[in-house]
Design a protein around this motif. Sequence first.
Motif, PDB file in Angstrom:
ATOM      1  N   ARG A 290       4.922 -45.406 -15.568  1.00 54.52           N
ATOM      2  CA  ARG A 290       3.636 -45.739 -15.256  1.00 54.52           C
ATOM      3  C   ARG A 290       3.106 -45.970 -16.596  1.00 54.52           C
ATOM      4  NH1 ARG A 290       0.545 -44.472 -10.764  1.00 54.52           N
ATOM      5  NH2 ARG A 290       2.252 -42.979  -9.983  1.00 54.52           N
ATOM      6  N   ARG A 291       2.439 -47.150 -16.599  1.00 61.17           N
ATOM      7  CA  ARG A 291       1.631 -47.824 -17.563  1.00 61.17           C
ATOM      8  C   ARG A 291       0.391 -48.346 -17.047  1.00 61.17           C
ATOM      9  NH1 ARG A 291       5.219 -49.051 -22.106  1.00 61.17           N
ATOM     10  NH2 ARG A 291       6.458 -47.185 -22.014  1.00 61.17           N
ATOM     11  N   GLY A 292      -0.751 -47.877 -17.780  1.00 66.47           N
ATOM     12  CA  GLY A 292      -2.237 -48.492 -17.208  1.00 66.47           C
ATOM     13  C   GLY A 292      -2.554 -48.144 -15.903  1.00 66.47           C
ATOM     14  N   GLY A 293      -1.907 -47.090 -15.135  1.00 70.44           N
ATOM     15  CA  GLY A 293      -2.130 -46.840 -13.666  1.00 70.44           C
ATOM     16  C   GLY A 293      -1.295 -47.350 -12.827  1.00 70.44           C
ATOM     17  N   LYS A 294      -0.317 -48.553 -13.196  1.00 70.80           N
ATOM     18  CA  LYS A 294       0.486 -49.373 -12.514  1.00 70.80           C
ATOM     19  C   LYS A 294       2.058 -48.759 -12.799  1.00 70.80           C
ATOM     20  CE  LYS A 294      -2.263 -53.105 -12.021  1.00 70.80           C
ATOM     21  NZ  LYS A 294      -2.616 -54.550 -11.942  1.00 70.80           N
ATOM     22  N   ALA A 305      12.938 -56.625 -24.593  1.00 65.77           N
ATOM     23  CA  ALA A 305      12.744 -56.009 -23.446  1.00 65.77           C
ATOM     24  C   ALA A 305      11.382 -56.674 -22.865  1.00 65.77           C
ATOM     25  CB  ALA A 305      12.594 -54.468 -23.660  1.00 65.77           C
ATOM     26  N   HIS A 306      11.272 -56.907 -21.727  1.00 72.98           N
ATOM     27  CA  HIS A 306      10.187 -57.408 -21.114  1.00 72.98           C
ATOM     28  C   HIS A 306       9.641 -56.712 -19.837  1.00 72.98           C
ATOM     29  CE1 HIS A 306      10.127 -61.863 -22.653  1.00 72.98           C
ATOM     30  NE2 HIS A 306      10.787 -61.041 -23.362  1.00 72.98           N
ATOM     31  N   TRP A 307       8.414 -56.168 -19.894  1.00 73.74           N
ATOM     32  CA  TRP A 307       8.245 -55.157 -18.827  1.00 73.74           C
ATOM     33  C   TRP A 307       7.551 -56.133 -17.691  1.00 73.74           C
ATOM     34  CZ3 TRP A 307       3.567 -52.061 -21.172  1.00 73.74           C
ATOM     35  CH2 TRP A 307       2.376 -52.598 -21.264  1.00 73.74           C
ATOM     36  N   LYS A 308       7.867 -55.557 -16.128  1.00 74.71           N
ATOM     37  CA  LYS A 308       7.474 -56.296 -14.864  1.00 74.71           C
ATOM     38  C   LYS A 308       6.834 -55.096 -14.180  1.00 74.71           C
ATOM     39  CE  LYS A 308       9.617 -60.257 -15.791  1.00 74.71           C
ATOM     40  NZ  LYS A 308       9.118 -61.508 -15.449  1.00 74.71           N
ATOM     41  N   VAL A 334      17.908 -49.255 -17.949  1.00 76.86           N
ATOM     42  CA  VAL A 334      17.857 -47.955 -17.179  1.00 76.86           C
ATOM     43  C   VAL A 334      17.893 -46.700 -18.131  1.00 76.86           C
ATOM     44  CG1 VAL A 334      18.765 -48.741 -15.000  1.00 76.86           C
ATOM     45  CG2 VAL A 334      20.430 -47.971 -17.089  1.00 76.86           C
ATOM     46  N   SER A 335      17.871 -46.894 -19.514  1.00 78.90           N
ATOM     47  CA  SER A 335      17.792 -45.554 -20.349  1.00 78.90           C
ATOM     48  C   SER A 335      16.916 -46.222 -21.538  1.00 78.90           C
ATOM     49  CB  SER A 335      19.559 -45.562 -20.953  1.00 78.90           C
ATOM     50  OG  SER A 335      19.661 -47.093 -21.960  1.00 78.90           O
ATOM     51  N   ASN A 336      16.422 -45.150 -22.223  1.00 75.01           N
ATOM     52  CA  ASN A 336      15.483 -44.956 -23.462  1.00 75.01           C
ATOM     53  C   ASN A 336      14.176 -46.124 -22.948  1.00 75.01           C
ATOM     54  OD1 ASN A 336      16.693 -43.599 -25.320  1.00 75.01           O
ATOM     55  ND2 ASN A 336      17.910 -45.163 -25.880  1.00 75.01           N
ATOM     56  N   ALA A 341       8.275 -51.367 -25.328  1.00 76.90           N
ATOM     57  CA  ALA A 341       7.095 -51.919 -25.192  1.00 76.90           C
ATOM     58  C   ALA A 341       7.404 -53.264 -24.745  1.00 76.90           C
ATOM     59  CB  ALA A 341       6.128 -51.902 -26.434  1.00 76.90           C
ATOM     60  N   HIS A 342       6.542 -54.053 -24.445  1.00 75.22           N
ATOM     61  CA  HIS A 342       6.530 -55.480 -24.272  1.00 75.22           C
ATOM     62  C   HIS A 342       7.329 -56.178 -25.335  1.00 75.22           C
ATOM     63  CE1 HIS A 342       6.575 -59.001 -21.611  1.00 75.22           C
ATOM     64  NE2 HIS A 342       5.629 -59.434 -22.203  1.00 75.22           N
TER      65      HIS A 342
END
Length: 356
Positions: A290-294, A305-308, A334-336, A341-342
């Motif tokens: 959960r980042r920024g309420g999402k 690593a790219h966040w989605k 699925v680990s760490n 971060a983006h």
Amino acid sequence: MKRYTLLMITLLGLIGCRDKQSVNMNTTSQEVEREVAVPVDVTILKRQSFHETFSYQGVVYASEKITISAPSKGTIHYHQTIGSTISKGAIIAEITSPQAIDRYDKAKLQVDRCSLEYKNKMMGLVGMKDEAQTLEAQRHSIALQVGLLEAQKQFDICRREKESLQIRAPFDGQISQEISPNLQEVEMGTKMFEYIPNKAYEVTFKILESDLPKLHKGDALHVVMLSTQDTLHGKLLHITPKVDTYGFISLTGEIMPQNNQTIMDGMHAMVEVYHTIPNQIVLPKEAVLRRGGKRIVFIKKGPEAHWKYIDIIGENANSLNISKGVEQGDSLIVSNCVNLAHHSDIVLEKVIELKQ
């Protein structure tokens, strides 16, 4: 001359120290780059069936519970005790009824008398040796004249009444409650005891009206007994087609206890309903943050690593079912995940198979 030689040696020493320091700096930079990259495991996403879970409070009860009433006026005598295991056909209790026994004896005596008179009339008609040749109509007529048919009918009624004074187990089960205690005088039709089966049990629970579209007849059930923590398996039998004033709907499920599991009528339980949805994108819960309420996940793209962002539509104990955010074939980290971060640099450790 000596002074010039000493100066050259000093300059060469300084140059050598500088080159050595430069090599050390380059080495340290490479090591830092390796330390900054986060080691991760990934799984390749593919569409699969998602087992959605819903949990509710429920009550277990015996599905074939019956109440036995006194077949005649008399005194109750129990042959079995509350809680003892009783096999089908075994005598549970009996009623001592002098009136029923008296009616049986009188009916039997009447049959004997009529049979004797019938035989005498038959002897007078054709003789005993020719009785087999007597017309059926004549035999029936004589039986009616002497009252044999009526006597036999009455005797059958009294015989069944006498046999009914012995209450036998209709199936394997137990006495759960003695409504009328031992040696009590009862009238015909008085409730005597409650009888429940050993293994035929169901569970009832209520769901909110909004949950109704998610559940279907035949869905798998896991019923966890709150007192013993035993887990029983079953299936959803039917959904009551009515919503109560509080917005709840009653459901009933069949459960199958094993021999070593303790189960009693009226026990409370947690009911988990398992509904299978085919062709879904399923994520393990440990991959979701959960980042920024999402809610987000990280996808491996090359060395980064790219966040989605994802939209969740269902969950069970281990997994989440999503509607958008990632696609089939993506390399899900699925680990760490908490250390990412983006655009974080990553190092692939291994590829694992996702299991629900």
